[in-house]
Write an enzyme that holds these catalytic residues in place. Structure first.
Site, PDB file in Angstrom:
ATOM      1  N   LYS A   1      15.756  21.557 -11.311  1.00  0.00           N
ATOM      2  CA  LYS A   1      15.042  20.296 -11.561  1.00  0.00           C
ATOM      3  C   LYS A   1      15.888  19.267 -12.306  1.00  0.00           C
ATOM      4  O   LYS A   1      16.624  19.587 -13.220  1.00  0.00           O
ATOM      5  CB  LYS A   1      13.776  20.546 -12.403  1.00  0.00           C
TER       6      LYS A   1
ATOM      7  N   GLU B   1       9.333   8.054 -16.560  1.00  0.00           N
ATOM      8  CA  GLU B   1       7.956   8.505 -16.815  1.00  0.00           C
ATOM      9  C   GLU B   1       7.486   8.052 -18.184  1.00  0.00           C
ATOM     10  O   GLU B   1       6.358   7.570 -18.353  1.00  0.00           O
ATOM     11  CB  GLU B   1       7.885  10.031 -16.701  1.00  0.00           C
TER      12      GLU B   1
ATOM     13  N   HIS C   1       0.828  -1.218   0.000  1.00  0.00           N
ATOM     14  CA  HIS C   1       0.000   0.000   0.000  1.00  0.00           C
ATOM     15  C   HIS C   1       0.862   1.267   0.000  1.00  0.00           C
ATOM     16  O   HIS C   1       0.428   2.319   0.451  1.00  0.00           O
ATOM     17  CB  HIS C   1      -0.944   0.040   1.203  1.00  0.00           C
TER      18      HIS C   1
ATOM     19  N   SER D   1      14.454  21.052 -16.501  1.00  0.00           N
ATOM     20  CA  SER D   1      13.271  21.872 -16.721  1.00  0.00           C
ATOM     21  C   SER D   1      13.700  23.152 -17.420  1.00  0.00           C
ATOM     22  O   SER D   1      14.770  23.688 -17.156  1.00  0.00           O
ATOM     23  CB  SER D   1      12.625  22.206 -15.376  1.00  0.00           C
TER      24      SER D   1
END
Ligand code: ARG
Length: 457
Positions: free
Chosen positions: A284, A291, A157, A278
């Site tokens: 970043k 992804e 979980h 970024s």
């Protein structure tokens, strides 16, 4: 119109937009290699059956080899009217060898031809996938070997559950990918069956030795029903399912890596080579590789559903609907090929931060071990679980860590607790104690790695 395979009964041109609509050459051109291989074997089989002479067969094979060389050299020129790869190869063959070229298609239809091409293509693709999966497994195993003692939390979980190791996490994915490789092997036993000789749908009338032809092309067997042979694409669907399954496995690996590489977790650091920045926020470093790995799995699932849907409710036997199988197949294979390379690279180059993993462990994660302690003192597990829960509640009430409860606290929960409860609060001990086959103990994981190495090679 000259090179139309089916022009005889037609008068007038096919509508331009219709032609564009139905031509598949723009994508099925990549079947050229298997198409020519199939035709060469077929030319030979025709001579064996006596319907063409050895000389004609040799002419056809020579011509096909020339077409092959043109494709291999990137010099094959498509012409108006080359509606698909089969048409294009035959058109060029006739240009090279003359009228005898028209004998190649004797008893053959594009229906058994395309089914043959598809199967040969799927066979080669599945071998490539196999090798790439093995490369990713190898990268995971190498990380595992370096980290059998590297403690980290394991989750259910996404809540901290029990202590485990980074090696054990790596190996979990190795086994998932192993099953994907086994699925490929299993699917191959159905993919690698020759439909050639099924003709359009009713079978070949020229005493073609289908078994010899199949052997020549490296098939393991031949289809037993010509209607079935030209009408199904289940072998493509199976391969698409395996691609989707691999995609789902990779997407979970990727999601773990996204989570573990956040500043909040900091368990791993992705190499710059597999990250991007970024355009606005200079600080970043984004895990784009992972992804996209997740994103690509959507396409893989979509392609599976697309072909299932195309095939649903089709009447026997071949229907042009089925031409829609190829773009989905090619897209899944291309997508996965790139994804697997990136995943293997990202895994091989990731940096592990053992101190961050260790500091994410919490003594409460040893509550199960506390219950096991009581079990070893003869308390039934259900009661032990309950009592360990009391101890956790007590530590929360007191606002203190579970391992910092006093002996008095422990004894207020159960008289079975003794001073040796302190020994339970050792993550490495907890991990080492789970030494069954498949357990998280370094000893078990080393055995696991050894077994996996044998399978991966
Ligand atoms: N391009 C076609 C396909 O991929 C080849 C088979 C065509 N057969 C036919 N009877 N029109 O399905």
């Amino acid at each position: 119109m000259a090179n139309k395979l089916w022009g005889g009964r037609f008068s007038g041109e096919v509508d331009a937009r219709m032609r564009q609509f139905q031509d598949s050459i723009s994508f099925d051109v990549r079947l050229w290699e298997v198409d020519i291989a199939g035709s060469k074997a077929y030319a030979q089989a025709l001579a064996h059956s006596g319907i063409i002479t050895q000389k004609e067969s040799a002419q056809l094979i020579d011509g096909l080899e020339q077409v092959f060389d043109e494709f291999a050299a990137g010099k094959f020129e498509l012409r108006e009217g080359d509606e698909d790869i089969h048409t294009a190869v035959e058109r060029r063959l006739k240009e090279i060898v003359g009228d005898v070229g028209g004998k190649l298609h004797t008893g053959r239809s594009r229906n058994d031809q395309v089914a043959t091409d598809n199967r040969l293509f799927c066979r080669a693709a599945s071998a490539r996938l196999h090798a790439q999966l093995a490369a990713l497994q190898t990268a995971l195993i190498a990380q595992a070997e370096a980290h059998t003692e590297t403690l980290m939390p394991a989750y259910t979980h996404l809540q901290r559950a029990q202590p485990s190791t980074f090696a054990h996490w790596c190996m979990a994915y190795v086994w998932q990918l192993q099953r994907d490789r086994e699925r490929l092997d299993d699917a191959l036993s159905r993919i690698n069956i020759s439909p050639l000789g099924a003709g359009a749908l009713a079978g070949n009338p020229f005493k073609l030795d289908r078994a010899a032809l199949a052997r020549e092309l490296g098939f393991d067997g031949i289809t037993q029903n010509s209607l079935d042979a030209v009408s199904d694409r289940d072998y493509i669907i199976e391969l698409l399912f395996i691609c989707a399954m691999i995609g789902v496995h990779l997407s979970r690996l990727a999601e773990d890596m996204v989570i573990y590489s956040t500043t909040e977790f900091g368990f791993i650091t992705l190499a710059d080579a597999y990250s991007t920045g970024s355009s606005l926020m200079p600080q970043k470093k984004n895990p784009d590789s992972m992804e996209l790995t997740k994103g690509k799995s959507g396409r893989l699932i979509g392609n599976l559903v697309a072909v299932l849907t195309v095939m649903k409710g089709l009447p026997m036997t071949y229907n042009k609907d089925m031409q829609e199988d190829k773009q989905a197949l090619f897209d899944s294979l291309d997508t996965l090929e790139l994804t697997l390379d990136v995943a293997a690279g990202a895994v091989a180059t990731l940096k592990v931060n053992p101190h961050r993993m260790l500091s994410a462990l919490d003594p409460a994660m040893l509550a199960t071990d506390v219950a096991e302690y009581l079990v070893r003192k003869g308390v039934p597990f259900r009661d032990a679980h309950h009592l360990a829960g009391h101890a956790v509640a007590l530590s929360e009430r007191k606002g203190t860590r579970l391992d910092l409860l006093t002996l008095e606290d422990w004894r207020s929960v159960s008289e079975h607790f003794g001073a040796d409860i302190a020994k339970v609060f050792d993550y490495a001990r907890s991990v080492a104690s789970r030494d069954v086959v498949g357990g998280t103990a370094p000893k078990s994981v080393r055995a696991q790695i050894k077994a996996a190495r044998k399978l991966v090679g």
